[in-house]
Write a protein that holds these residues in place. Structure first.
Motif, mmCIF file in Angstrom:
data_model
loop_
_atom_site.group_PDB
_atom_site.id
_atom_site.type_symbol
_atom_site.label_atom_id
_atom_site.label_comp_id
_atom_site.label_asym_id
_atom_site.label_seq_id
_atom_site.Cartn_x
_atom_site.Cartn_y
_atom_site.Cartn_z
ATOM 1 N N PHE A 1 -10.763 -27.930 -4.940
ATOM 2 C CA PHE A 1 -11.562 -26.743 -4.628
ATOM 3 C C PHE A 1 -10.735 -25.811 -3.745
ATOM 4 N N ILE A 2 -11.261 -24.610 -3.573
ATOM 5 C CA ILE A 2 -10.594 -23.572 -2.789
ATOM 6 C C ILE A 2 -11.501 -23.094 -1.666
ATOM 7 N N ILE A 3 -10.929 -22.933 -0.492
ATOM 8 C CA ILE A 3 -11.546 -22.116 0.550
ATOM 9 C C ILE A 3 -10.666 -20.882 0.676
ATOM 10 N N GLY A 4 -11.190 -19.761 0.231
ATOM 11 C CA GLY A 4 -10.434 -18.514 0.279
ATOM 12 C C GLY A 4 -11.010 -17.581 1.320
ATOM 13 N N PHE A 5 -10.217 -16.604 1.716
ATOM 14 C CA PHE A 5 -10.689 -15.674 2.732
ATOM 15 C C PHE A 5 -9.929 -14.356 2.653
ATOM 16 N N ASN A 6 -10.554 -13.338 3.221
ATOM 17 C CA ASN A 6 -9.868 -12.084 3.522
ATOM 18 C C ASN A 6 -10.561 -11.440 4.708
ATOM 19 N N SER A 7 -9.848 -10.570 5.381
ATOM 20 C CA SER A 7 -10.447 -9.802 6.462
ATOM 21 C C SER A 7 -11.499 -8.869 5.868
ATOM 22 N N CYS A 8 -12.666 -8.783 6.527
ATOM 23 C CA CYS A 8 -13.737 -7.922 5.994
ATOM 24 C C CYS A 8 -13.353 -6.450 6.034
ATOM 25 N N ARG A 9 -12.854 -6.000 7.176
ATOM 26 C CA ARG A 9 -12.577 -4.572 7.376
ATOM 27 C C ARG A 9 -11.157 -4.396 7.911
ATOM 28 N N PRO A 10 -10.138 -4.618 7.066
ATOM 29 C CA PRO A 10 -8.754 -4.465 7.538
ATOM 30 C C PRO A 10 -8.494 -3.050 8.038
ATOM 31 N N LYS A 11 -7.648 -2.942 9.048
ATOM 32 C CA LYS A 11 -7.364 -1.647 9.681
ATOM 33 C C LYS A 11 -6.038 -1.041 9.224
ATOM 34 N N SER A 12 -5.196 -1.817 8.567
ATOM 35 C CA SER A 12 -3.910 -1.285 8.101
ATOM 36 C C SER A 12 -4.144 -0.222 7.041
ATOM 37 N N LEU A 13 -3.383 0.858 7.131
ATOM 38 C CA LEU A 13 -3.510 1.967 6.180
ATOM 39 C C LEU A 13 -2.204 2.150 5.413
ATOM 40 N N GLY A 14 -2.310 2.271 4.100
ATOM 41 C CA GLY A 14 -1.153 2.504 3.258
ATOM 42 C C GLY A 14 -1.264 3.841 2.555
ATOM 43 N N GLU A 15 -0.540 3.987 1.450
ATOM 44 C CA GLU A 15 -0.594 5.252 0.718
ATOM 45 C C GLU A 15 -0.136 5.073 -0.721
ATOM 46 N N VAL A 16 -0.585 6.002 -1.547
ATOM 47 C CA VAL A 16 -0.108 6.134 -2.921
ATOM 48 C C VAL A 16 0.688 7.423 -3.000
ATOM 49 N N THR A 17 1.929 7.327 -3.450
ATOM 50 C CA THR A 17 2.775 8.496 -3.584
ATOM 51 C C THR A 17 3.388 8.503 -4.988
ATOM 52 N N LEU A 18 4.320 9.403 -5.210
ATOM 53 C CA LEU A 18 4.993 9.496 -6.498
ATOM 54 C C LEU A 18 6.390 8.899 -6.413
ATOM 55 N N LYS A 19 6.780 8.243 -7.499
ATOM 56 C CA LYS A 19 8.125 7.696 -7.612
ATOM 57 C C LYS A 19 8.747 8.217 -8.904
ATOM 58 N N PRO A 20 9.886 8.909 -8.818
ATOM 59 C CA PRO A 20 10.527 9.399 -10.041
ATOM 60 C C PRO A 20 10.862 8.254 -10.991
ATOM 61 N N SER A 21 10.592 8.467 -12.287
ATOM 62 C CA SER A 21 10.885 7.469 -13.311
ATOM 63 C C SER A 21 11.244 8.194 -14.599
ATOM 64 N N LYS A 22 12.528 8.125 -14.962
ATOM 65 C CA LYS A 22 13.034 8.843 -16.135
ATOM 66 C C LYS A 22 12.725 10.335 -15.973
ATOM 67 N N ASP A 23 11.986 10.910 -16.894
ATOM 68 C CA ASP A 23 11.672 12.336 -16.795
ATOM 69 C C ASP A 23 10.286 12.594 -16.225
#
Length: 538
Positions: free
Chosen positions: A380-402
């Motif tokens: 069996f598994i006991i899994g977990f995650n933080s309910c309200r994580p405070k770390s902030l990330g971002e989505v940006t653009l990455k050039p790929s071919k054209d």
């Protein structure tokens, strides 16, 4: 293509609902665009089939994050639905409202008060069980299938009693320590996504056109209004000109990605990518939040679902049982028990979400494509995650071919408060797994023993093994102005006249549980706000 009033980009959990509401409440002609195919594939319909959609190249974007320096420089796999129903067609079907405390930052107006949010949940939900014969139209089945859950969950609930955790069968929005059986969006043994509930009944409506396998390339602007969209469909480029406007419902990764490609974002970043600036909106792609979690695996003395799914004889029996009466493991989600726990939280609400799953599985990598395989031993598994994580990330653009591709950087564990929650969880797991109701069924831990390992060892193991729980949100957050977010409380992009966003990207903050229910709620609530504006103006 100029005979459409409104274009909706993305037919996921949010897009299907807002399409339904506009079609049923107005006479506008709507074009719904989905990058992926139809959702009639059997692996979508069979609940446990989501394990086969997890890496499916035709119905899944199969994203990977940028290297995460705080997770031992690993890339993290990011499955996202690319199919009618979106991620709601490939997820684990958990229906979790979140906690009341999660929505305090949403209260920008009366429309987004807790009372309004709670009422909206009640409007879209329909409680079902094994005896329910029919699902009313436009209602999401919130299914209590606890009677079908594995008997080993009793050990989890008995241990929880010893910690004085409240048994809350529905895991509703209260903030006390609570455990229960996770409700699911399953009806009569089939996955019941937003697409099935809200899109299927209106597919033949003359005012609706659905384009599948169609990719939106760019939004075009003139005088702060969208005038057209460039679309690729059947290897042809098409220009669509909505008479009224466009609603983006492409999710927390693809919505900001399309905005950035179209020149809506931080002007400095856009110029670096040689993209003409149509609107300086500095928060597009920012405020990225996600749940980061880990499973602790245990071998058991007692049988678990591994017995049914870890060998061919068990699998055959499970298949036959499902075909006979839509029951058994194939008719369920693997996430069966869990809850929300305050264990030394820095906030006045729970900081740990728990999962108790009656099986274990291993992930192997072959040519970078991970494969899920149920373990042959009982566990069996006991899994977990933080309910309200405070770390902030971002989505940006990455050039790929054209062109460009999304660059996904969750920036995990960049906030010290998230490390605090980790150490709190380590302490909780030690106490909980030592409880006799749990320890009596444990044959041995797999990979690491939380009781014997030090905090440093557990942190190192977490950084080596933790993964997303697949709840990205917040990248076009709802706010009062353009300096603090991307859309207003009316869902309109700050600075533009006819562009709305309705999906997980507008969430001001992540909620404590699985986010598909909040996304459906916010879409239903948003549709009322948008339709009211449309009726006043057009």
């Amino acid at each position: 293509m100029e005979n459409f009033d409104i274009v909706i980009v993305g037919a996921g959990s949010a897009g299907c609902i807002i399409t339904n509401q506009i079609i049923n409440s107005t006479n506008f002609k709507v074009l719904l665009i989905e990058a992926g195919p139809s959702d009639n594939n059997p692996v979508i319909q069979v609940p446990l089939g989501y394990g086969m959609t997890f890496y499916h190249k035709n119905m899944n974007w199969n994203f990977y994050s940028e290297i995460q320096k705080n997770l031992h420089n690993r890339e993290i796999y990011y499955p996202r639905g690319k199919v009618l129903g979106g991620s709601g067609s490939i997820n684990a079907m958990i229906y979790a409202r979140g906690l009341r405390s999660d929505f305090e930052n949403w209260d920008l107006s009366k429309d987004w008060s807790w009372e309004s949010i709670k009422t909206t949940y009640e409007q879209i939900e329909f409680a079902v069980n094994d005896n329910t014969k029919r699902l009313p139209s436009n209602k999401v089945p919130v299914n209590d299938i606890s009677k079908q859950h594995h008997p080993i969950l009793k050990n989890f609930f008995d241990a929880s009693k010893d910690f004085d955790f409240t048994f809350n069968k529905q895991l509703k929005s209260s903030i006390e320590n609570q455990v229960g059986n996770y409700n699911v969006n399953i009806f009569k043994g089939f996955r019941t996504s937003s697409s099935k509930v809200f899109l299927k009944p209106i597919k033949n409506n003359p005012n609706l056109t659905i384009l599948t396998k169609a990719e939106v390339l760019k939004l075009n602007f003139e005088n702060n209004k969208i005038i057209s969209l460039n679309i690729k469909h059947k290897n042809k480029k098409i220009i669509v000109k909505p008479k009224i406007g466009t609603i983006m419902s492409s999710g927390s990764i693809m919505t900001p990605y399309l905005l950035l490609k179209s020149g809506i974002g931080n002007a400095t970043d856009l110029k670096k990518n040689n993209i003409s600036v149509n609107l300086h909106s500095p928060n597009v792609g920012k405020n990225f939040q996600d749940h980061l979690g880990l499973d602790y695996l245990y071998k058991t003395f007692t049988p678990t679902l591994n017995k049914d799914l870890g060998c061919w004889s068990g699998r055959i029996k499970s298949v036959l049982r499902y075909l006979y009466n839509r029951s058994g493991p194939l008719a369920l989600s693997l996430n069966q028990g869990g809850g929300y726990i305050n264990w030394n939280s820095l906030d006045p609400y729970p900081n740990i979400q728990l999962y108790f799953n009656p099986l274990t599985y291993s992930v192997s990598y072959k040519n970078r494509r991970p494969l899920l395989k149920t373990d042959k031993f009982n566990g069996f598994i006991i899994g977990f995650n933080s309910c309200r994580p405070k770390s902030l990330g971002e989505v940006t653009l990455k050039p790929s071919k054209d062109d460009y591709i999304p660059s996904i950087n969750p920036n995990y564990l960049s906030d010290e408060r998230d490390l605090h929650d980790l150490y709190s969880t380590f302490d909780f797991i030690r106490h909980f797994s030592a409880n006799q109701n749990i320890s009596n069924i444990i044959k041995s831990p797999v990979n690491i023993d939380p009781i014997k390992a030090s905090n440093d060892e557990l942190l190192d193991h977490f950084k080596s093994s933790a993964t997303t729980i697949y709840h990205p949100c917040g990248t076009c957050r709802m706010s009062k102005d353009i300096e603090s977010g991307v859309v207003s409380d009316k869902l309109k992009v700050h600075g533009l006249e006819n562009l709305w966003i309705v999906d997980a990207s507008i969430m001001p903050n992540i909620t404590s549980g699985n986010i598909n229910a909040p996304v459906m709620m916010l879409s239903h609530l948003s549709s009322k706000i948008i339709i009211e504006e449309l009726k006043q103006k057009y």
